[in-house]
Design a protein around this motif. Structure first.
Motif, mmCIF file in Angstrom:
data_model
loop_
_atom_site.group_PDB
_atom_site.id
_atom_site.type_symbol
_atom_site.label_atom_id
_atom_site.label_comp_id
_atom_site.label_asym_id
_atom_site.label_seq_id
_atom_site.Cartn_x
_atom_site.Cartn_y
_atom_site.Cartn_z
ATOM 1 N N ASN A 1 47.100 -62.904 1.126
ATOM 2 C CA ASN A 1 47.163 -61.671 1.885
ATOM 3 C C ASN A 1 47.037 -60.476 0.947
ATOM 4 N N LEU A 2 46.977 -59.324 1.518
ATOM 5 C CA LEU A 2 46.752 -58.083 0.775
ATOM 6 C C LEU A 2 47.818 -57.838 -0.291
ATOM 7 N N ALA B 1 47.409 -57.867 -4.453
ATOM 8 C CA ALA B 1 47.760 -56.688 -5.246
ATOM 9 C C ALA B 1 48.793 -57.039 -6.312
ATOM 10 N N ASP B 2 49.780 -57.862 -5.950
ATOM 11 C CA ASP B 2 50.799 -58.277 -6.914
ATOM 12 C C ASP B 2 50.188 -59.070 -8.069
ATOM 13 N N PRO C 1 40.769 -58.896 -9.060
ATOM 14 C CA PRO C 1 39.724 -58.076 -9.677
ATOM 15 C C PRO C 1 39.406 -56.779 -8.954
ATOM 16 N N ARG C 2 39.586 -56.748 -7.658
ATOM 17 C CA ARG C 2 39.284 -55.526 -6.900
ATOM 18 C C ARG C 2 40.503 -55.035 -6.144
ATOM 19 N N ALA C 3 41.676 -55.364 -6.623
ATOM 20 C CA ALA C 3 42.915 -55.042 -5.903
ATOM 21 C C ALA C 3 43.051 -53.547 -5.622
ATOM 22 N N ASP C 4 42.802 -52.713 -6.615
ATOM 23 C CA ASP C 4 42.958 -51.267 -6.410
ATOM 24 C C ASP C 4 42.035 -50.744 -5.318
ATOM 25 N N VAL D 1 40.661 -52.450 -2.846
ATOM 26 C CA VAL D 1 41.071 -52.989 -1.548
ATOM 27 C C VAL D 1 42.271 -52.220 -1.018
ATOM 28 N N LEU D 2 43.231 -51.901 -1.885
ATOM 29 C CA LEU D 2 44.401 -51.140 -1.455
ATOM 30 C C LEU D 2 44.011 -49.745 -0.990
#
Length: 86
Positions: free
Chosen positions: A1-2, A6-7, A11-14, A16-17
């Protein structure tokens, strides 16, 4: 999940957030009250993860004001955490 992504710092967490925040903010304007609280709560969690604790606190306070039932208790707990960390 999102939140897990992020935790883990995917690679693209920022990015996506950021997109999740934009999506939540768009939906809040047209959402009914019972969904609005959840959207604010979700956005507050994301902002907190990104380090924007002041904005997260403001949104969580707004969510707590209109939340009901079990959601309200979870939101109050998160609000207390935000206040403690401020």
């Amino acid at each position: 999940n999102l939140f897990e992504m992020a935790d883990q710092g995917g690679p693209r967490a920022d990015e996506v957030l950021k997109q999740a925040i934009i999506a939540c903010e768009k939906e809040v304007a047209k959402a009914p009250k019972e969904i609005k609280a959840s959207l604010w709560d979700t956005t507050a969690h994301i902002l907190n993860m990104q380090g924007d604790k002041a904005k997260a606190l403001k949104l969580e306070e707004a969510a707590v004001e209109i939340a009901e039932g079990q959601d309200l208790e979870f939101m109050k707990q998160f609000l207390a955490e935000l206040k403690k960390d401020s």
